[in-house]
Design an enzyme around this catalytic site. Structure first.
Site, mmCIF file in Angstrom:
data_model
loop_
_atom_site.group_PDB
_atom_site.id
_atom_site.type_symbol
_atom_site.label_atom_id
_atom_site.label_comp_id
_atom_site.label_asym_id
_atom_site.label_seq_id
_atom_site.Cartn_x
_atom_site.Cartn_y
_atom_site.Cartn_z
ATOM 1 N N GLY A 120 34.546 37.597 39.941
ATOM 2 C CA GLY A 120 33.268 38.457 40.777
ATOM 3 C C GLY A 120 33.426 38.192 42.306
ATOM 4 C CG MET A 165 39.717 43.388 33.559
ATOM 5 S SD MET A 165 40.854 44.240 34.824
ATOM 6 C CE MET A 165 42.344 43.889 34.207
ATOM 7 C CG ASN A 196 39.193 50.611 39.841
ATOM 8 O OD1 ASN A 196 38.625 49.603 39.779
ATOM 9 N ND2 ASN A 196 40.698 50.698 39.651
ATOM 10 C CG HIS A 237 45.372 49.139 41.330
ATOM 11 N ND1 HIS A 237 44.983 48.820 39.881
ATOM 12 C CD2 HIS A 237 46.404 49.326 41.462
ATOM 13 C CE1 HIS A 237 46.185 48.527 39.446
ATOM 14 N NE2 HIS A 237 47.096 48.814 40.353
#
Length: 190
Positions: A14, A89, A106, A108
């Site tokens: 987190g 995930m 998202n 990445h």
């Protein structure tokens, strides 16, 4: 002014969730943490920030559609308008993609389209490239294939270890993601 409500989906420690929560003047209110790993550290972080969490075990459902329908119910109960994936995930399915079209984002740890999927910074490190980076993108049906919103490049130095590279990637993620979240919400209100 009433803030837009958002949810964060996370599966691990987190650190990006924490960076979002600690952003000064975040343009949205994080009202829900969704986590697919009951023992994940992010759950305690959510409790510390007073954010309600919904923790589920995907394997206890008959299908992705079934658990995503339940997630959708929880998101609607909280009037969530945006979903921000932060180390989540799982591949997001059509149920959520349809309900939150162009509203699932998202982060990445690579310069997409290079090194999509799991362990991106490890892939970059092992490939021997001299640059990698961080990408924030919209989520689509593929794995890290959605439209790119923002990217920031990071050098890989000859004396880097996986740990030093990961640390630099996290520093960039923790600055870039909250900025992009604010930018997305500000653009919507224009």
């Amino acid at each position: 002014m009433k803030k837009v409500k958002a949810a964060v989906f996370a599966s691990g420690t987190g650190t990006n969730f924490q960076a979002i929560m600690e952003k000064d003047n975040l343009f949205c209110e994080i009202v829900l943490l969704v986590c697919d790993k009951p023992g994940a550290t992010v759950i305690e972080k959510a409790k510390g920030y007073g954010v309600q969490e919904f923790v589920f075990l995907p394997n206890s459902y008959s299908s992705k559609v079934e658990y995503e329908r339940e997630l959708l119910e929880k998101l609607r109960e909280k009037d969530v308008e945006w979903i921000f994936l932060a180390g989540y995930m799982r591949i997001v399915g059509q149920t959520l993609l349809d309900a939150f079209e162009h509203r699932i984002v998202n982060i990445h740890p690579s310069m997409l389209p290079k090194f999509p999927g799991k362990d991106a910074f490890l892939q970059a490190f092992q490939a021997g490239v001299n640059k990698t980076g961080v990408t924030v993108h919209f989520v689509d049906t593929g794995i890290d294939t959605g439209p790119i919103i923002a990217q920031q490049e990071i050098n890989i130095y000859p004396d880097d270890t996986l740990e030093t590279l990961e640390e630099r990637i996290h520093r960039v993620e923790h600055q870039l993601y909250p900025q992009v979240i604010n930018q997305l919400i500000a653009n919507e209100k224009e």
